[in-house]
Enzyme design. Structure first.
Site, PDB file in Angstrom:
ATOM      1  N   ASN A  89     -10.602  -3.074  -6.282  1.00 41.92           N
ATOM      2  CA  ASN A  89      -9.753  -2.144  -7.046  1.00 41.92           C
ATOM      3  C   ASN A  89     -10.282  -1.824  -8.448  1.00 41.92           C
ATOM      4  O   ASN A  89      -9.814  -0.866  -9.076  1.00 41.92           O
ATOM      5  CB  ASN A  89      -8.306  -2.667  -7.150  1.00 41.92           C
ATOM      6  CG  ASN A  89      -7.518  -2.526  -5.869  1.00 41.92           C
ATOM      7  OD1 ASN A  89      -6.616  -3.309  -5.591  1.00 41.92           O
ATOM      8  ND2 ASN A  89      -7.842  -1.527  -5.047  1.00 41.92           N
ATOM      9  N   ASP A 126       0.820  -1.217   0.000  1.00 42.83           N
ATOM     10  CA  ASP A 126       0.000   0.000   0.000  1.00 42.83           C
ATOM     11  C   ASP A 126       0.854   1.267   0.000  1.00 42.83           C
ATOM     12  O   ASP A 126       1.948   1.283   0.565  1.00 42.83           O
ATOM     13  CB  ASP A 126      -0.897  -0.023   1.254  1.00 42.83           C
ATOM     14  CG  ASP A 126      -1.992   1.016   1.180  1.00 42.83           C
ATOM     15  OD1 ASP A 126      -2.265   1.536   0.076  1.00 42.83           O
ATOM     16  OD2 ASP A 126      -2.574   1.328   2.232  1.00 42.83           O
TER      17      ASP A 126
END
Ligand code: FPP
Length: 242
Positions: free
Chosen positions: A70, A22
């Site tokens: 996503n 991330d």
């Protein structure tokens, strides 16, 4: 405090490390670059860490590359990430003999472009015999989605008379997951300062140690991995005992 050279030789490294990669977007923003440039730097960080895991003797490295959520990102960003994955897999297929990495994919690959899906399947089949680190790429992966699919597959087997509902045990359910046959991760790392698990390895993380770090993923290197492993070694794992 990072892991010392002495500790490195005496303390066992975790067999299975999982990472939520991330912070690529913020890394790019800080530099005034497009988000895709952050993902490209993230792919380099992944390469470094996969190599380092191999030298440390880590058996399994599971990385969250693309989640079921996503797809909500812009078409440009999604296609940028998919292109990077394709490029990485083409190189991995070319250098397979040298690296001895075994590839597995956790997630529903049917939604990927046929060309990328084929690269994934080729990487999996052509690397099956290697005994270096096993990299589990979580691609179009969600922990809840994985559990729903496992429940559906078990229900189908019950309908076909292979099992009855009472046969279901933790062990049997584990065998229906993408991670069938892979030991649970001892250590899950999330860089970038976020303190969430984000639908990652929901079942497999029951007793994992989490290490959250402030560094953004593209800046994550061997030193940061040493630090995460050192934190893991300082924990007292009791598995519900005393
Ligand atoms: C999270 O950062 C990262 C992703 C959603 C994509 C991860 C993909 C890669 C590291 C590249 C994949 C390629 C290979 C070869 C591994 P974010 O975009 O959510 O960052 P932010 O929270 O700062 O916006």
């Amino acid at each position: 405090m990072a892991i010392s050279q002495t500790d490195k030789r005496t303390l066992p490294v975790p067999r299975h490390i999982a990472i939520i990669m991330d912070g690529n977007g913020r890394w790019a923003k800080k530099r005034g670059l497009p988000r895709t440039a952050g993902h490209a730097a993230g792919a380099e960080a992944f390469r470094r860490i996969a190599n380092y895991c191999r030298t440390l003797g880590v058996e399994y490295l599971t990385v969250y590359a693309f989640s079921t959520e996503n797809w909500k990102r812009s078409a440009e960003e999604v296609s940028g990430i998919m292109k990077l994955l394709g490029k990485y897999l083409e190189e991995a297929l070319r250098d397979m003999e040298k690296n001895h990495v075994r590839f597995k994919f956790f997630g529903d690959l049917t939604r990927l472009e046929p060309k990328l899906r084929k690269l994934c399947m080729d990487a999996e089949s052509r690397s099956a015999g290697y005994r270096g680190v096993q990299v589990n790429f979580c691609l179009n992966y969600g922990g809840r989605d994985e559990l729903v699919r496992a429940a559906q597959a078990f229900a189908r087997d019950v309908a076909e008379g292979k099992y009855s509902a009472e046969d279901l045990s933790e062990e049997l359910l584990s065998g229906y997951l993408y991670s069938a046959g892979v030991p649970d991760p001892e250590l899950i790392i999330r860089p970038s300062g976020e303190l969430r698990t984000s639908n990652f390895l929901l079942w497999q993380s029951a007793y994992s140690e989490y290490v959250f770090m402030d560094v953004l993923w593209p800046d994550f290197g061997p030193e940061e991995l040493d630090e995460a492993i050192a934190q893991y070694h300082r924990r007292n794992r009791r598995f519900g005992g005393v």
